[in-house]
Scaffold this active site. Structure first.
Site, PDB file in Angstrom:
ATOM      1  CE  LYS A 185      -3.710   2.638   0.542  1.00  0.00           C
ATOM      2  NZ  LYS A 185      -3.260   3.993   0.753  1.00  0.00           N
ATOM      3  CD  GLU A 229      -2.662   8.351  -3.717  1.00  0.00           C
ATOM      4  OE1 GLU A 229      -3.186   7.242  -3.508  1.00  0.00           O
ATOM      5  OE2 GLU A 229      -2.665   9.267  -2.878  1.00  0.00           O
TER       6      GLU A 229
END
Ligand code: 6PG
Length: 454
Positions: A181, A188
């Site tokens: 993550k 991101e």
């Protein structure tokens, strides 16, 4: 008999994931100190299978063992303190799942604490924001224990789905889910910054907000789009009171630290993640604008939108490869046997970096079904090579027009440095040996020696 999940924390993410479980016919028992919040959630649920308690003790007692308890509280101190309390209330073989944005080392530590109490632990990265939590997040699970079949089935029932199946990854190691993550969030940051840099170029090309929005929208029919490209198209054309909203927002970017942790971890590992570093640094630098007496201005430029399209693809692919190489490095160092095709599937839907690019790369892996490193796949290097001239053109134009492209340029530099036949670092070694006798290795030699420079 229908399954039950216990959820601690019904803030934005907790409330939405509770409703998602409820919609999937899973009984939901929540803990929150506020009875009003519990009542609101029960009222919002459509299946009448949600209950709640304001006492942690009562919450645990009202869930049949072996329990599955999901923490949806802020990472760090909040997660640690409620986990400590739960460890005294849970029974052997219960499962504690941390669904917060926890740092992977904290999940490793909490997992080992649980192990000592014979409680199973899963560190679960949840991606997709509020909408994802409600209708289908990408879920990245890390555990050192076996995950009960019923729990895995519940998690798959709420997850996002792709053409390859559930966007659920199960990785070896208590911290590995949050590590994956963390890389998601680093990528991101870079993807968001790449789009900001393209926005800057197109603004300096005198495109209107509508024309910029339409350009981003046009990438969809070319299978070169992403969730972030789509929302950027929506954002740039959004108007209120006949004014573009984007033009009213202060150009200063904040962060909750998720990308910073990716950078810090790469620095600790002496592993290059230049595009993600530059993306984080761009956010920091946005707080240090116009520090000089004179303000400089970018000059107008003309761009070929096809070259801009290829520039975006190159920079995004370069960033993704950097992130995947770090995952490969971490997996090899910690003997975690992470399979990159599974990570790609994990990110195909539901998460913030979902995109056509990820589908392309996943398909390449499917065709060659290899365990080799991403940089050994010639087809992937070909994709970079095919777009190399266009990113060079974009960078040259941006330099001429004094437009900063930190992530786009670092994505280009990384590829050149990692593929070029020449590297100037011999001069660095020589300088260090000259002034500090830090020694050098001669070509094809392993031994370090000090050379006589005077
Ligand atoms: C996600 C997002 C999310 C992230 C927020 C804030 O995958 O849903 O990555 O987990 O924490 O978007 O991120 P920053 O404040 O660090 O930009």
């Amino acid at each position: 008999m229908s399954e039950t999940i216990g959820i601690v924390g019904i803030g934005v993410m907790g409330r939405n994931i509770a409703l998602n479980f409820s919609d999937n016919d899973i009984n939901v028992v929540v803990f929150n100190k506020s009875k009003d919040k519990i009542d609101d959630l029960i009222h919002e649920g459509s299946k009448k299978n949600i209950s709640g308690f304001t006492s942690l003790n009562e919450f645990v007692k009202n869930i049949e063992s072996p329990r599955n308890i999901l923490l949806m509280v802020p990472s760090g101190e909040a997660t640690n303190s409620v986990a400590e309390e739960l460890l005294d209330l849970l029974d052997h073989d219960d499962v504690l799942i941390d669904g917060g944005n926890s740092f992977y080392k904290d999940s490793l530590e909490l997992g080992n604490k649980c192990k000592k109490k014979k409680i199973r632990f899963v560190g679960m990265g949840v991606s997709g924001g509020e909408t994802g939590a409600r209708h289908g997040p990408a879920l990245m699970l890390g555990t050192g224990d076996n995950i009960p079949e019923n729990l895995l089935s519940m998690i798959k029932s709420i997850s996002a789905k792709s053409s390859y199946g559930d966007c659920v990854g199960v990785y070896k190691g208590y911290g590995t889910g949050h590590f994956i993550k963390m890389l998601h969030n680093g990528i991101e940051y870079a993807e968001m910054q790449i789009l900001a840099e393209i926005y800057s170029i197109l603004k300096s090309s005198n495109l209107s907000n509508i024309e910029i929005s339409n350009f981003f929208e046009s990438l969809k029919e070319k299978n070169q789009s992403s969730y972030l490209i789509e929302i950027s198209s929506e954002i740039i054309k959004k108007k209120t009171n006949n004014e573009y909203l984007i033009d009213t927002i202060k150009p200063v970017a904040n962060n909750k630290g998720t990308g910073k942790l990716t950078v810090e971890t790469s620095l600790e590992s002496n592993f290059p993640l230049p595009s993600i570093y530059e993306a984080f640094n761009a956010r920091v630098e946005s707080h240090f604008q116009k520090i000089w007496p004179k303000v400089t201005h970018s000059k107008n430029l003309n761009v070929d939108l096809n070259k801009i399209e290829n520039t975006i693809y190159f920079a995004r692919l370069s960033t993704l490869i950097q992130g995947i190489l770090f995952i490969e490095h971490f997996s090899n160092k910690e003997s975690l046997e992470i399979k990159i095709p599974e990570v790609l599937q994990n990110w195909l839907a539901g998460c913030i970096i979902r995109s056509d690019l990820l589908k392309d790369i996943k398909e390449i892996y499917e065709e060659i079904s290899t365990d080799s490193s991403i940089v050994e796949i010639e087809e992937i290097q070909n994709q970079l090579e095919e777009k190399l001239d266009d990113i060079k053109t974009t960078i040259n134009k941006a330099v001429e027009s004094q437009i900063a492209l930190p992530v786009i340029y670092s994505s280009y530099n990384w590829y050149i440095n990692s593929s070029n036949n020449f590297n100037p670092s011999s001069l660095i070694q020589a300088q260090r040996d000259f002034f500090g006798a830090h020694m050098v290795q001669l070509l094809n030699e392993d031994e370090f020696i000090h050379l006589d420079w005077v």
